[in-house]
Design a protein around this motif. Structure first.
Motif, PDB file in Angstrom:
ATOM      1  N   ASP A 140       0.831  -1.204   0.000  1.00  0.00           N
ATOM      2  CA  ASP A 140       0.000   0.000   0.000  1.00  0.00           C
ATOM      3  C   ASP A 140       0.866   1.254   0.000  1.00  0.00           C
ATOM      4  O   ASP A 140       0.560   2.240  -0.683  1.00  0.00           O
ATOM      5  CB  ASP A 140      -0.925   0.012   1.224  1.00  0.00           C
ATOM      6  CG  ASP A 140      -2.184  -0.803   0.993  1.00  0.00           C
ATOM      7  OD1 ASP A 140      -2.091  -1.824   0.283  1.00  0.00           O
ATOM      8  OD2 ASP A 140      -3.247  -0.421   1.505  1.00  0.00           O
ATOM      9  N   PHE A 141       1.938   1.234   0.761  1.00  0.00           N
ATOM     10  CA  PHE A 141       2.871   2.351   0.821  1.00  0.00           C
ATOM     11  C   PHE A 141       3.504   2.580  -0.555  1.00  0.00           C
ATOM     12  O   PHE A 141       3.572   3.714  -1.039  1.00  0.00           O
ATOM     13  CB  PHE A 141       3.943   2.039   1.865  1.00  0.00           C
ATOM     14  CG  PHE A 141       4.846   3.194   2.215  1.00  0.00           C
ATOM     15  CD1 PHE A 141       4.385   4.259   2.956  1.00  0.00           C
ATOM     16  CD2 PHE A 141       6.176   3.202   1.800  1.00  0.00           C
ATOM     17  CE1 PHE A 141       5.217   5.323   3.291  1.00  0.00           C
ATOM     18  CE2 PHE A 141       7.015   4.246   2.121  1.00  0.00           C
ATOM     19  CZ  PHE A 141       6.533   5.313   2.875  1.00  0.00           C
ATOM     20  N   LEU A 142       3.935   1.500  -1.196  1.00  0.00           N
ATOM     21  CA  LEU A 142       4.507   1.606  -2.541  1.00  0.00           C
ATOM     22  C   LEU A 142       3.482   2.149  -3.533  1.00  0.00           C
ATOM     23  O   LEU A 142       3.800   2.975  -4.391  1.00  0.00           O
ATOM     24  CB  LEU A 142       5.007   0.242  -3.016  1.00  0.00           C
ATOM     25  CG  LEU A 142       6.293  -0.287  -2.375  1.00  0.00           C
ATOM     26  CD1 LEU A 142       6.490  -1.757  -2.725  1.00  0.00           C
ATOM     27  CD2 LEU A 142       7.500   0.528  -2.793  1.00  0.00           C
ATOM     28  N   ASP A 143       2.247   1.684  -3.423  1.00  0.00           N
ATOM     29  CA  ASP A 143       1.214   2.126  -4.366  1.00  0.00           C
ATOM     30  C   ASP A 143       0.950   3.624  -4.257  1.00  0.00           C
ATOM     31  O   ASP A 143       0.733   4.300  -5.251  1.00  0.00           O
ATOM     32  CB  ASP A 143      -0.085   1.358  -4.115  1.00  0.00           C
ATOM     33  CG  ASP A 143      -0.168   0.085  -4.939  1.00  0.00           C
ATOM     34  OD1 ASP A 143       0.717  -0.127  -5.789  1.00  0.00           O
ATOM     35  OD2 ASP A 143      -1.104  -0.698  -4.741  1.00  0.00           O
ATOM     36  N   VAL A 144       0.952   4.140  -3.032  1.00  0.00           N
ATOM     37  CA  VAL A 144       0.650   5.565  -2.831  1.00  0.00           C
ATOM     38  C   VAL A 144       1.818   6.449  -3.259  1.00  0.00           C
ATOM     39  O   VAL A 144       1.622   7.499  -3.864  1.00  0.00           O
ATOM     40  CB  VAL A 144       0.292   5.829  -1.350  1.00  0.00           C
ATOM     41  CG1 VAL A 144       0.216   7.325  -1.072  1.00  0.00           C
ATOM     42  CG2 VAL A 144      -1.034   5.172  -0.991  1.00  0.00           C
ATOM     43  N   VAL A 145       3.060   6.024  -2.968  1.00  0.00           N
ATOM     44  CA  VAL A 145       4.218   6.913  -3.095  1.00  0.00           C
ATOM     45  C   VAL A 145       4.885   6.842  -4.468  1.00  0.00           C
ATOM     46  O   VAL A 145       5.301   7.869  -5.015  1.00  0.00           O
ATOM     47  CB  VAL A 145       5.250   6.595  -1.987  1.00  0.00           C
ATOM     48  CG1 VAL A 145       6.540   7.380  -2.203  1.00  0.00           C
ATOM     49  CG2 VAL A 145       4.665   6.918  -0.614  1.00  0.00           C
ATOM     50  N   THR A 146       4.989   5.654  -5.062  1.00  0.00           N
ATOM     51  CA  THR A 146       5.910   5.479  -6.194  1.00  0.00           C
ATOM     52  C   THR A 146       5.276   5.788  -7.550  1.00  0.00           C
ATOM     53  O   THR A 146       4.077   5.620  -7.752  1.00  0.00           O
ATOM     54  CB  THR A 146       6.466   4.047  -6.230  1.00  0.00           C
ATOM     55  OG1 THR A 146       5.383   3.118  -6.343  1.00  0.00           O
ATOM     56  CG2 THR A 146       7.249   3.737  -4.976  1.00  0.00           C
ATOM     57  N   SER A 147       6.148   6.211  -8.472  1.00  0.00           N
ATOM     58  CA  SER A 147       5.751   6.423  -9.874  1.00  0.00           C
ATOM     59  C   SER A 147       6.347   5.353 -10.782  1.00  0.00           C
ATOM     60  O   SER A 147       5.901   5.188 -11.915  1.00  0.00           O
ATOM     61  CB  SER A 147       6.213   7.799 -10.349  1.00  0.00           C
ATOM     62  OG  SER A 147       7.637   7.897 -10.309  1.00  0.00           O
ATOM     63  N   HIS A 148       7.370   4.649 -10.286  1.00  0.00           N
ATOM     64  CA  HIS A 148       8.032   3.586 -11.054  1.00  0.00           C
ATOM     65  C   HIS A 148       8.461   2.480 -10.083  1.00  0.00           C
ATOM     66  O   HIS A 148       8.695   2.741  -8.891  1.00  0.00           O
ATOM     67  CB  HIS A 148       9.275   4.113 -11.793  1.00  0.00           C
ATOM     68  CG  HIS A 148       8.964   5.115 -12.859  1.00  0.00           C
ATOM     69  ND1 HIS A 148       8.618   6.416 -12.567  1.00  0.00           N
ATOM     70  CD2 HIS A 148       8.940   5.006 -14.218  1.00  0.00           C
ATOM     71  CE1 HIS A 148       8.388   7.069 -13.697  1.00  0.00           C
ATOM     72  NE2 HIS A 148       8.586   6.248 -14.711  1.00  0.00           N
TER      73      HIS A 148
END
Length: 654
Positions: free
Chosen positions: A211-219
Motif C-alpha cells: 500500500d505504501f509503494l502504491d501511494v508513493v511510487t511512480s516507477h
C-alpha cells in the motif's frame, strides 16, 4: 539523471546483479523491489558510494545532495530537535560561519560577510528551519516535550525515527530510504506517505509494504534472477504486468486457473457469511482484487497453509471487567490498588471462533499490552481473563525471535517441536517457507531478520492454533512472503487478532476493526480510509487543545504579573492608573519585535551586491526608504517604552 550502463555488482563474492542498463530521471519516485538478499540494499550502497561495481557504470549528477537514513545513532547528549536540524548541513555551516563573523563584527570584511550569510540563510528559508524540524518530528510521533530530550534517552526504535527525521530535514536532490516504515505505526506511515508524495527530488525506496509503494511510487525497479527491470506505474501496475508475462507460460497459466478457482470459492463462502459492517464490505472489495495479486505471485517460493485446528471452544477467550497494566495487582478486601500503571480499566469483550479482528490505535495506545493480555503473558490487575476449554493459542510477536537458538538450525527447531515426526516431512514443511538445501541445516543466528521471522512463523503455524494473536507479523518479510501469509490467513478457520501497519494485510484478512484509544477498546465503525480521517481529526484536535493550553498559560502568566503589580502598588487605584501604561508597553514590545525582524531581513537584502548592479534603481530606492522608516519607528518606540518604564518605576517607589 541516474544512469546504469551494463552494471554488475556483488556482495561477499556472490553476484547479485549483472548487465543492468537503464535510466532514472529527476523527480521520479522509484520503488526498489525483490526478494530478501537479491541486492536491493547493495544497490543503495552503490549509490551512496559505499560499494563498488564489478563491471559497467553507475552515474549520478555530481552536484546532487544525497540523503539517507543512518543505520546507527550514538547515545548523544544533543537535544532531539538539534539532532534533527543537523540534517541540513548547509544550514549548520552558515550558522557556524555567522557566529565566527559576528565575533569579529568590527572588521569591515566581517560585516560584508555577515550580510551575505544572512542573505543565503533567507534563500534556504533557514529562519523557519526549527519550525520545519518540529513539523517532521510531530509527523513521526514525537511530542513537544521530546524536542528537548537528549538523543541518548530514546529507545532504539525511536532513534530510528530520529534518523529518519534527520534525513528528511536535508534539502536533498536524491533521497534513499531502506524500509522506512519498519519502526513506524500506522499514523506515522500515513503522514510519511503524504510527505514523500510532495518531496520534489528523486526518491529510491525499498519497502515491502504494498500500500505504501502504491501511494508513493511512480516507477518500480524490480530485481529478479540477477536482473533489474524498470516498470512504469506503482506496485499494483507492476504486478499486473508481471502477471501477464507469467500467464504466457502455459504451465503457469494452468496453475493460475486452479488458484483463481480456489480463491473464488473462498470469496463466495466469505461473502455468504460476511456481516454488513463497513470493514467486512471493504474486505469483500479487497478479495475481489486478489485474483490479479495471486496471478502475479504464482511462482512464489513459498507454499504453506495453516493446519485445521483439532477443535474449538465458543467462546475461545473471555475478558470481563479487567483492569490491565503493569505493577502491583489489587488485593481482595483492600481498597488500595498498589503502585500500578493502569493502561485499560473495565475491559470487556469476547473472542469467538469466527473472530477476525484488526487492532488500530496510535503508538503507545496499548495495542501490544492488549495482545500480551490475550496471550496470557500479562495477567489482569483486577477482573478476569478466561480461556475456553479447547483454546490453543498461536502467538507471534517480534520479541519471540529472540527465543530462537542462534547456534541451531531450522530443522533442529522443528525436531524439538515434533520429535516423533519423520525428518523428511519436516524438511518438506520447511521448504514451504523457502528453507531449502543448506539453509535447513544452517545455524539461524546468521539469518536475516526476514528469515528469522519466517522460521518463527513456521514454528507457530505448525502447532495448529485455533486463535492467532499476531503482533506485526510482516516486519522484515518481503512482498512474496507477505502475500503467501495473506492467502494462508484468509483460508484458515482459526480466530485471529492482528496488529499490523500493513494495510493490505488488514484489508484482506480482517472482518472487523477495534480502536485502542484513551484507555478503551471499542469497535471502529469504518474502514482504514475512515481511520486515516480519524487520525487527521485527532491531530487537529490535539493541536487545537495545545493552542488553547498555550493561550491559558500566557493568560495565567499575564494575570500573575498583574497580580504582582497590584500587590506592589498597594492599592487598586494605583493599579487602575498603571493599567493603561502596562497595555501601551506591551503593545510597543510587539511592534518593536515585528519592526526589528523586518529591518533585519531588509538589511540582508540590502547587503546583496547584485541589487546595486541592477540598472533599475527603483527597488533599491524603495528598500532604502522603508529602511529609514523602520529605523525612525524603532527609535521613537524605544524612546516611548523607556519613558513608560520610568513612570511605572516611579509609581512603585511612591
Amino acid at each position: 539523471m541516474i544512469l546504469l550502463r551494463d552494471l554488475g555488482f556483488s556482495r561477499n563474492g556472490e553476484a547479485l546483479v549483472t548487465g543492468a542498463t537503464l535510466q532514472l530521471h529527476p523527480g521520479w519516485k522509484v520503488g526498489l523491489t525483490g526478494a530478501n538478499g537479491c541486492g536491493k540494499s547493495s544497490f543503495l550502497g552503490l549509490l551512496r558510494g559505499e560499494l563498488h561495481a564489478d563491471r559497467g557504470d553507475l552515474e549520478r549528477p555530481p552536484g546532487w545532495v544525497l540523503a539517507h537514513v543512518a543505520q546507527d545513532t550514538p547515545a548523544l547528549p544533543d537535544a532531539a530537535l538539534e539532532f534533527v536540524l543537523d540534517g541540513d548541513a548547509e544550514l549548520r555551516q552558515i550558522e557556524r560561519d555567522l557566529a565566527a563573523a559576528e565575533a569579529h563584527h568590527d572588521d569591515h570584511h566581517a560585516g560584508e560577510q555577515i550580510g551575505l550569510l544572512h542573505s543565503r540563510l533567507s534563500e534556504i528559508d533557514g529562519y523557519a528551519a526549527p519550525a520545519r524540524a518540529a513539523a517532521l518530528m510531530h509527523g513521526l510521533g514525537f511530542s513537544d516535550e521530546d524536542f528537548r530530550r537528549p538523543v541518548a534517552e530514546f529507545s532504539g526504535g525511536w532513534r530510528v525515527r530520529l534518523n529518519l527525521a534527520r534525513a528528511l530535514m536535508c534539502r536533498s536532490d536524491l533521497l534513499l530510504l531502506d524500509e522506512p516504515t519498519n519502526h513506524l505505526d500506522l499514523d506515522a506511515i500515513i503522514w510519511l506517505e503524504a510527505w514523500l508524495k510532495s518531496y520534489p527530488g528523486t526518491l529510491i525506496l525499498i519497502s515491502h509494504d504494498r500500500d505504501f509503494l502504491d501511494v508513493v511510487t511512480s516507477h518500480i525497479l524490480a530485481i529478479e534472477n540477477g536482473k533489474m527491470q524498470l516498470f512504469t506505474g506503482n506496485y499494483s501496475a507492476c504486478e499486473r504486468a508481471r502477471a501477464e508475462r507469467l500467464a504466457n507460460d502455459l504451465a503457469l497459466a494452468a496453475k493460475q486457473k486452479r488458484e483463481a478457482a480456489h480463491l473464488q470459492s473462498y470469496i463466495d463462502r466469505f461473502r455468504a457469511k460476511a456481516s454488513k459492517a463497513r470493514q467486512a464490505q471493504s474486505r469483500i472489495k479487497m478479495l475481489a482484487k486478489m485474483g490479479d495479486i495471486v496471478a502475479a505471485h504464482i511462482d512464489t517460493p513459498f507454499s504453506f497453509s495453516f493446519p485445521e485446528p483439532s477443535g474449538f471452544s465458543d467462546p475461545l477467550l473471555l475478558v470481563d471487567d479487567a483492569r490491565v497494566g503493569y505493577g502491583a495487582p489489587c488485593v481482595p478486601g483492600n481498597s488500595l490498588r498498589g503502585q500500578a500503571t493502569v493502561i485499560f480499566d473495565q475491559l470487556r469483550f469476547t473472542l469467538r471462533p469466527d473472530s477476525r479482528i484488526g487492532l488500530l490505535g496510535r503508538n503507545g495506545a496499548g495495542k501490544s499490552t492488549l495482545m500480551k493480555l490475550l496471550a496470557g503473558e500479562l495477567q489482569p490487575l483486577a477482573g478476569s481473563r478466561e480461556a475456553g476449554r479447547n483454546l490453543k493459542l498461536g502467538y507471534f510477536a517480534q520479541h519471540q525471535l529472540e527465543q530462537l537458538r542462534p547456534a541451531e538450525s531450522p530443522l533442529w527447531h522443528m525436531i524439538k517441536l515434533e520429535p516423533r515426526t519423520r525428518e523428511q516431512d519436516l524438511r518438506n514443511y520447511l521448504g514451504g517457507f523457502d528453507f531449502r538445501g543448506d539453509m535447513v541445516d544452517a545455524p539461524c543466528g546468521r539469518f536475516s531478520g526476514g528469515e528469522k521471522t519466517r522460521l518463527a512463523l513456521a514454528l507457530m503455524i505448525r502447532t495448529a492454533p485455533n486463535l492467532l494473536l499476531l503482533d506485526e507479523p510482516t516486519n522484515h518479510l518481503d512482498l512474496e512472503m507477505r502475500e503467501a501469509l495473506t492467502i494462508a490467513l484468509q483460508e484458515t478457520e482459526a480466530g485471529m487478532v492482528l496488529v499490523s501497519h500493513d494495510r493490505h494485510l488488514l484489508r484482506a484478512t480482517c472482518d472487523e476493526l477495534w480502536l485502542v484509544a484513551d484507555g478503551k477498546v471499542t469497535p471502529f465503525d469504518g474502514d482504514l480510509d475512515d481511520y486515516a480521517d480519524w487520525l487527521n481529526q485527532s491531530r487537529a484536535a490535539e493541536k487545537a487543545a495545545e493552542r488553547e493550553k498555550s493561550q491559558q498559560r500566557r493568560e495565567s502568566a499575564a494575570e500573575e504579573e498583574r497580580r504582582k503589580a497590584a500587590a506592589k502598588s498597594g492599592s487598586a487605584a494605583t493599579l487602575a492608573a498603571r493599567r493603561p501604561l502596562l497595555k501601551e508597553s506591551e503593545k510597543l514590545e510587539q511592534q518593536l519585535a515585528g519592526w526589528q525582524s523586518e529591518l533585519k531581513l531588509l538589511e540582508t537584502r540590502l547587503a546583496d551586491q547584485s541589487l546595486y548592479a541592477s540598472p533599475d534603481s527603483r527597488l533599491l530606492d524603495d528598500l532604502t526608504l522603508r529602511q529609514n522608516q523602520l529605523t525612525q519607528n524603532i527609535e521613537a518606540a524605544e524612546s516611548r517604552w523607556l519613558e513608560i518604564q520610568e513612570l511605572l518605576e516611579d509609581d512603585q517607589e511612591s
